[in-house]
Design a protein around this motif. Structure first.
Motif, PDB file in Angstrom:
ATOM      1  N   ASN A 138       0.845  -1.210   0.000  1.00 53.92           N
ATOM      2  CA  ASN A 138       0.000   0.000   0.000  1.00 53.92           C
ATOM      3  C   ASN A 138       0.873   1.250   0.000  1.00 53.92           C
ATOM      4  OD1 ASN A 138      -2.443  -1.237  -0.114  1.00 53.92           O
ATOM      5  ND2 ASN A 138      -2.898  -1.059   2.090  1.00 53.92           N
ATOM      6  N   ALA A 139       1.917   1.248   0.868  1.00 55.53           N
ATOM      7  CA  ALA A 139       2.809   2.415   0.962  1.00 55.53           C
ATOM      8  C   ALA A 139       3.507   2.629  -0.388  1.00 55.53           C
ATOM      9  CB  ALA A 139       3.844   2.193   2.061  1.00 55.53           C
TER      10      ALA A 139
ATOM     11  N   ALA B 183       1.069   4.036  -2.886  1.00 58.96           N
ATOM     12  CA  ALA B 183       0.694   5.421  -2.579  1.00 58.96           C
ATOM     13  C   ALA B 183       1.750   6.412  -3.082  1.00 58.96           C
ATOM     14  CB  ALA B 183       0.504   5.582  -1.073  1.00 58.96           C
TER      15      ALA B 183
ATOM     16  N   ASP C 222       5.083   5.929   5.428  1.00 56.52           N
ATOM     17  CA  ASP C 222       5.610   6.335   4.121  1.00 56.52           C
ATOM     18  C   ASP C 222       5.543   7.847   4.013  1.00 56.52           C
ATOM     19  OD1 ASP C 222       3.042   7.268   2.911  1.00 56.52           O
ATOM     20  OD2 ASP C 222       2.493   5.139   3.196  1.00 56.52           O
TER      21      ASP C 222
ATOM     22  N   GLY D 127      -0.703  10.471   1.859  1.00 57.54           N
ATOM     23  CA  GLY D 127      -1.561  10.238   3.040  1.00 57.54           C
ATOM     24  C   GLY D 127      -2.969   9.891   2.603  1.00 57.54           C
TER      25      GLY D 127
ATOM     26  N   ILE E 241     -11.416   3.160   4.603  1.00 59.99           N
ATOM     27  CA  ILE E 241     -10.254   2.369   4.169  1.00 59.99           C
ATOM     28  C   ILE E 241     -10.219   0.952   4.716  1.00 59.99           C
ATOM     29  CG2 ILE E 241      -8.713   4.296   3.565  1.00 59.99           C
ATOM     30  CD1 ILE E 241      -7.435   3.924   6.345  1.00 59.99           C
TER      31      ILE E 241
ATOM     32  N   PHE F 264     -13.085  -1.484  -0.490  1.00 59.26           N
ATOM     33  CA  PHE F 264     -12.854  -0.046  -0.700  1.00 59.26           C
ATOM     34  C   PHE F 264     -11.424   0.121  -1.223  1.00 59.26           C
ATOM     35  CE2 PHE F 264     -11.096   4.047   0.442  1.00 59.26           C
ATOM     36  CZ  PHE F 264     -12.037   4.905  -0.118  1.00 59.26           C
ATOM     37  N   THR F 265     -11.343   0.719  -2.385  1.00 55.60           N
ATOM     38  CA  THR F 265     -10.026   0.968  -2.974  1.00 55.60           C
ATOM     39  C   THR F 265     -10.044   2.239  -3.829  1.00 55.60           C
ATOM     40  OG1 THR F 265      -8.272   0.082  -4.346  1.00 55.60           O
ATOM     41  CG2 THR F 265     -10.497  -0.548  -4.971  1.00 55.60           C
ATOM     42  N   THR F 266      -8.919   2.888  -3.850  1.00 58.49           N
ATOM     43  CA  THR F 266      -8.802   4.069  -4.715  1.00 58.49           C
ATOM     44  C   THR F 266      -7.847   3.750  -5.873  1.00 58.49           C
ATOM     45  OG1 THR F 266      -7.000   4.884  -3.339  1.00 58.49           O
ATOM     46  CG2 THR F 266      -9.204   5.753  -2.860  1.00 58.49           C
ATOM     47  N   LYS F 267      -7.461   2.505  -5.872  1.00 56.09           N
ATOM     48  CA  LYS F 267      -6.466   2.119  -6.877  1.00 56.09           C
ATOM     49  C   LYS F 267      -7.130   1.858  -8.228  1.00 56.09           C
ATOM     50  CE  LYS F 267      -3.329   0.273  -3.444  1.00 56.09           C
ATOM     51  NZ  LYS F 267      -2.905  -0.929  -2.763  1.00 56.09           N
TER      52      LYS F 267
ATOM     53  N   LEU G 222      -8.035  -5.015  -4.939  1.00 58.52           N
ATOM     54  CA  LEU G 222      -9.446  -5.384  -4.749  1.00 58.52           C
ATOM     55  C   LEU G 222     -10.088  -4.609  -3.587  1.00 58.52           C
ATOM     56  CD1 LEU G 222      -9.609  -9.263  -5.126  1.00 58.52           C
ATOM     57  CD2 LEU G 222     -10.920  -7.601  -6.419  1.00 58.52           C
TER      58      LEU G 222
ATOM     59  N   GLY H 203      -7.027  -5.573   1.151  1.00 60.92           N
ATOM     60  CA  GLY H 203      -5.735  -5.639   1.889  1.00 60.92           C
ATOM     61  C   GLY H 203      -5.855  -5.231   3.342  1.00 60.92           C
ATOM     62  N   LEU H 204      -6.346  -4.045   3.573  1.00 57.43           N
ATOM     63  CA  LEU H 204      -6.439  -3.541   4.968  1.00 57.43           C
ATOM     64  C   LEU H 204      -7.458  -4.344   5.773  1.00 57.43           C
ATOM     65  CD1 LEU H 204      -6.152   0.344   4.642  1.00 57.43           C
ATOM     66  CD2 LEU H 204      -4.541  -1.210   5.718  1.00 57.43           C
ATOM     67  N   THR H 205      -8.564  -4.721   5.103  1.00 56.74           N
ATOM     68  CA  THR H 205      -9.613  -5.483   5.806  1.00 56.74           C
ATOM     69  C   THR H 205      -9.038  -6.803   6.303  1.00 56.74           C
ATOM     70  OG1 THR H 205     -11.066  -4.592   4.126  1.00 56.74           O
ATOM     71  CG2 THR H 205     -11.985  -6.284   5.553  1.00 56.74           C
TER      72      THR H 205
ATOM     73  N   ALA I 219       1.302   8.523   5.285  1.00 56.07           N
ATOM     74  CA  ALA I 219       0.421   7.776   6.195  1.00 56.07           C
ATOM     75  C   ALA I 219       1.246   6.828   7.051  1.00 56.07           C
ATOM     76  CB  ALA I 219      -0.581   7.000   5.370  1.00 56.07           C
TER      77      ALA I 219
END
Ligand code: ADP
Length: 624
Positions: free
Chosen positions: A530-531, A534, A560, A564, A573, A578-581, A587, A590-592, A614
C-alpha cells in the motif's frame, strides 16, 4: 441566688427561682406565725398543766400539813381541862405539886411525841414544863411576849411558829387557856417538831415552801430558803418580827432576785440558783391555810416548760420544713411530669406531623413512581416495538448490504477477471494467428502473456480465499526479523524497481511476538505494498518499518512519505472492497484482511495520520 436577689431584686432571676424565693419567704413568714402561735399555746397549755399539777401537789401537801397540825392542835385543849394543871395554877407555890406536874407533863410530852409541853400562869411565867430536868428548862421563864400566849390568854387556841429562844430549836407552838369557872388561870403550850415535815417531802422534785403571815419562809424543802422571804419585807414588819423574837439571827432576805412577775394567774419568780449566779425562773402556786394562818407555796422550774415549748416549736418547725420540702418536691415532680407530658405531646405531634408528611410524600412519590412506571412500561413497549422494527430493518439492511456487497464483489471480481479474460482471449486469437502464419516466436510471446494473466487471476483467487478464511495458522512465538526478511524477500523486486528508500528498525533486534509467521508476513506485505503504491509517481520515496518493544507489547509501524489518506476516505479504508487504486491494482481487501489477522493475534491496526504521508500501526504481544 439570694445574693443576686438582694442586689438586683428579681432582675436576672428565672421564673422558677423567683417562685422558689417567694415560696421561701411565705414559708418563713408562715413558720414564724405558726411558731409564735405554737409557742404561746404550748406555753399556756404547759402553764395550765403545770398549774393543775402544782395545785394537786399543793393540795396533797396542805392535807399532809393539816394532818400533822390536827394531830396536835387538840392536845393543849385536852390538857387544859386536866385538874392537875388547874390546881397547880391555883397553888403555884407548892413544890411537890409542881414537881408532880413536871413529871406528868414530861410523860405526856413523851407519849404525844412533842418537843416541849409546859404550863404558864397569867403573867406568862412557866410554872411547870416537860423539860424541867434539862439544861435549859422552861420553868421560871416568861413567854408573855409570844403571840401564842397572848392568843391563849384571849381565850383562843394560840398557834405560832418560832425558833425557841431557850433551845434555839424551831418548832410550832399550840397554846390553850386553862380555865376555872370561866376564869383563865393560865395557858398550857406544846411545841411540836416540824423537821419531819420537811424531811418527808425533801426528796421530791417539787420545792415546797410554807410562809407565815408576814411572808417569812419557815418550812421548806430547800434548806437555803429557810428564814428568807418571798417578797421584800417592810421596815415595820421587820421590827415586829424582831420584837417577837420569832426568828433570832435570821437575815430575812428575799428568795427572789427580782420581784414576782404575774403571769396568767400565777406568779413567776426570778430565783437565784444554788451557786448564786445562775438565776432560775420559777412558777409559784400558793394556797392559804386559814386555821394555821400559813401560806403554802409550790415553786416549779419553768425551764421544763420552756424546754417543752422549744421542743414543741422544734417538732412543729421540723414538721413544717419537712412538709414544705415534700410539697416543693411534689410540686417539682408535678412540674416535671407536666413538662414531660408537654414534651411527649409535642414530640407526638411532631412525629404525627412528620408521619403525615412522610405519608403524603410517600403517596406523592408512589404516584410519581406509578406514573413513571407506567411511562417506563410504555417506553419499554415502544422500545420493544422499535427493537423489533430495528431488528427487522437491520435484517433488511444486512440483507441489502449483503446483496450490495455481493453485487460490489461480483462487480469487482467481474471487473478484475474480465480484463485478463479479455486480454487472454485477444492473446489467444493473436497466438492462433501467429501459429497459422508460422510466426512461432510471436505465438510463444502471446502464450507467455496468457500464462502471466492466468497467474494474475490465480492471485485474485488466492486473495478471495484469504478473505473467505475465518482464521488459520498456529499462533506461536515468532522472531520479528524473520518475518520482516520474508516480507522483503517477496517485495524486493518491486521495491527496487520503484527506487524506494527503505529503513528498517527492530529494537531490540531479537524481538519475538506471539503470531503466525505467514499471516504476519502477509500483513506486512499488504502494508508495505500500500505504501509503495501510494508513493507512485513521486520523486523521493521512503518507507520506514519501525518495530520496538514496549514492556510486554511490541509496536510495529509502517510509515511512508506519500500523500496520506484524504479526509473523506478515512472512514472507509478498512471496509472490504474499498479501494482508490486503478482497476487491476487492488481489490480493496488488503487492509480489511490485515486488520482481521491482527485482531486474531490480539491487536488492532490503527491509522496515524502525519503531515508527510500515512502511518499504519499495530501492537502484538511480546514474547521476548
Ligand atoms: P487495495 O490496496 O486493494 O486498494 P487496501 O484495503 O489495501 O486495498 O487499501 C484500501 C485503500 O486505502 C487504498 O485503495 C488506498 O486508497 C488507501 N491506502 C492504503 N494504504 C495507503 C497508503 N500508504 N497511502 C495512501 N493511501 C493508502
Amino acid at each position: 441566688m439570694l445574693k443576686s436577689f438582694i442586689c438586683h431584686g428579681f432582675q436576672g432571676v428565672s421564673t422558677s427561682q423567683r417562685k422558689l424565693i417567694i415560696s421561701l419567704l411565705f414559708f418563713f413568714i408562715l413558720l414564724a406565725l405558726v411558731l409564735n402561735a405554737v409557742a404561746i399555746l404550748s406555753y399556756r397549755s404547759g402553764l395550765a398543766e403545770l398549774k393543775a399539777q402544782g395545785n394537786n401537789r399543793l393540795e396533797l401537801y396542805i392535807n399532809y400539813l393539816q394532818g400533822v397540825l390536827e394531830k396536835y392542835e387538840s392536845l393543849p385543849e385536852l390538857l387544859a381541862i386536866d385538874n392537875n394543871l388547874v390546881r397547880a395554877l391555883l397553888n403555884p407555890l407548892e413544890p411537890t405539886r409542881i414537881e408532880t406536874l413536871n413529871k406528868y407533863l414530861e410523860t405526856i410530852n413523851t407519849v404525844s411525841d412533842t418537843l416541849d409541853t409546859y404550863l404558864m400562869n397569867t403573867d406568862g411565867l412557866t410554872i411547870a414544863a416537860s423539860n424541867w430536868q434539862e439544861k435549859h428548862p422552861f420553868v421560871g421563864r416568861n413567854f408573855s411576849y409570844r403571840p401564842y400566849f397572848k392568843e391563849a390568854m384571849a381565850g383562843k387556841l394560840g398557834r405560832y411558829f418560832a425558833i425557841g429562844t431557850t433551845s434555839s430549836k424551831r418548832g410550832y407552838y399550840f397554846a390553850y387557856p386553862v380555865r376555872k369557872d370561866n376564869e383563865i388561870l393560865g395557858a398550857v403550850a406544846i411545841k411540836i417538831n416540824i423537821d419531819s415535815v420537811e424531811q418527808k417531802w425533801s426528796h421530791r422534785d417539787e420545792n415546797f415552801v410554807v410562809s407565815d403571815p408576814e411572808g417569812v419562809v419557815f418550812i421548806t424543802t430547800k434548806p437555803e430558803w429557810r428564814y428568807k422571804t418571798l417578797k421584800p419585807l417592810g421596815k415595820d414588819v421587820l421590827q415586829r418580827i424582831e420584837e417577837s423574837r420569832r426568828y433570832p439571827e435570821a437575815t430575812l432576805t428575799p428568795i427572789a432576785a427580782a420581784p414576782a412577775i404575774p403571769g396568767d394567774g400565777l406568779q413567776i419568780l426570778q430565783v437565784a440558783g444554788e451557786s448564786g449566779t445562775d438565776e432560775k425562773r420559777m412558777v409559784v402556786l400558793s394556797q392559804h391555810m386559814p386555821q394555821a394562818g400559813w401560806d403554802v407555796h409550790i415553786l416549779m422550774d419553768i425551764e421544763v416548760l420552756v424546754k417543752k415549748v422549744v421542743t414543741m416549736c422544734f417538732v412543729v418547725a421540723s414538721g413544717m420544713t419537712v412538709a414544705y420540702v415534700l410539697g416543693l418536691l411534689l410540686i417539682q415532680r408535678r412540674h416535671r411530669l407536666a413538662e414531660l407530658n408537654r414534651v411527649e405531646e409535642e414530640s407526638r405531634k411532631m412525629l404525627q406531623e412528620a408521619n403525615e408528611l412522610l405519608e403524603s410524600r410517600v403517596l406523592n412519590r408512589t404516584q410519581q413512581l406509578t406514573e413513571a412506571n407506567q411511562q417506563l412500561r410504555k417506553e419499554i413497549l415502544e422500545r420493544q416495538e422499535t427493537e423489533i422494527k430495528l431488528k427487522r430493518t437491520r435484517k433488511e439492511l444486512i440483507h441489502a448490504a449483503k446483496l450490495a456487497v455481493l453485487g460490489q464483489m461480483s462487480a469487482g471480481i467481474n471487473h478484475e477477471l474480465n480484463q485478463p479474460l479479455a486480454a487472454i482471449r485477444s492473446y489467444t486469437d493473436n497466438g492462433r494467428l501467429f501459429l497459422q502464419k508460422g510466426r512461432h516466436e510471436d505465438a510463444l510471446w502471446n502464450l507467455e502473456q496468457i500464462s502471466e494473466l492466468t497467474e494474475r487471476m490465480a492471485q485474485i483467487g488466492a486473495q478471495l480465499k484469504l478473505f473467505a478464511r475465518k482464521s488459520g495458522g498456529q499462533v506461536v512465538a515468532v522472531p520479528l526479523h524473520g518475518v520482516v526478511d520474508g516480507a522483503l524477500e517477496i517485495l524486493r523486486p518491486s521495491l527496487n524497481k520503484a527506487e524506494i528508500e527503505l529503513a528498517i528498525n527492530i529494537t531490540p533486534a531479537d524481538l519475538e511476538v506471539k503470531a503466525n509467521h505467514v499471516m504476519l508476513q502477509q500483513v506486512l506485505v499488504n502494508l508495505l505494498s500500500n505504501a509503495m503504491h501510494a508513493m507512485e509517481g513521486q520523486d523521493a520515496k521512503k518507507i520506514v518499518l519501525d518495530c520496538r518493544g514496549e514492556n510486554d507489547r511490541v509496536i510495529i509501524a509502517v510509515q511512508d512519505n506519500g500523500p496520506g489518506i484524504p479526509e473523506e476516505n478515512l472512514q472507509n479504508i478498512f471496509e472490504p472492497f474499498f479501494t482508490t487504486k486503478k482497476s487491476g491494482q487492488g481489490l480493496g481487501l488488503g487492509l480489511t484482511i490485515s486488520d482481521r489477522i491482527i485482531r486474531d493475534f490480539g491487536g488492532q491496526i490503527a491509522l496515524v495520520q502525519s503531515e508527510n504521508g500515512a502511518q499504519f500501526e499495530f501492537s502484538l504481544e511480546r514474547i521476548h
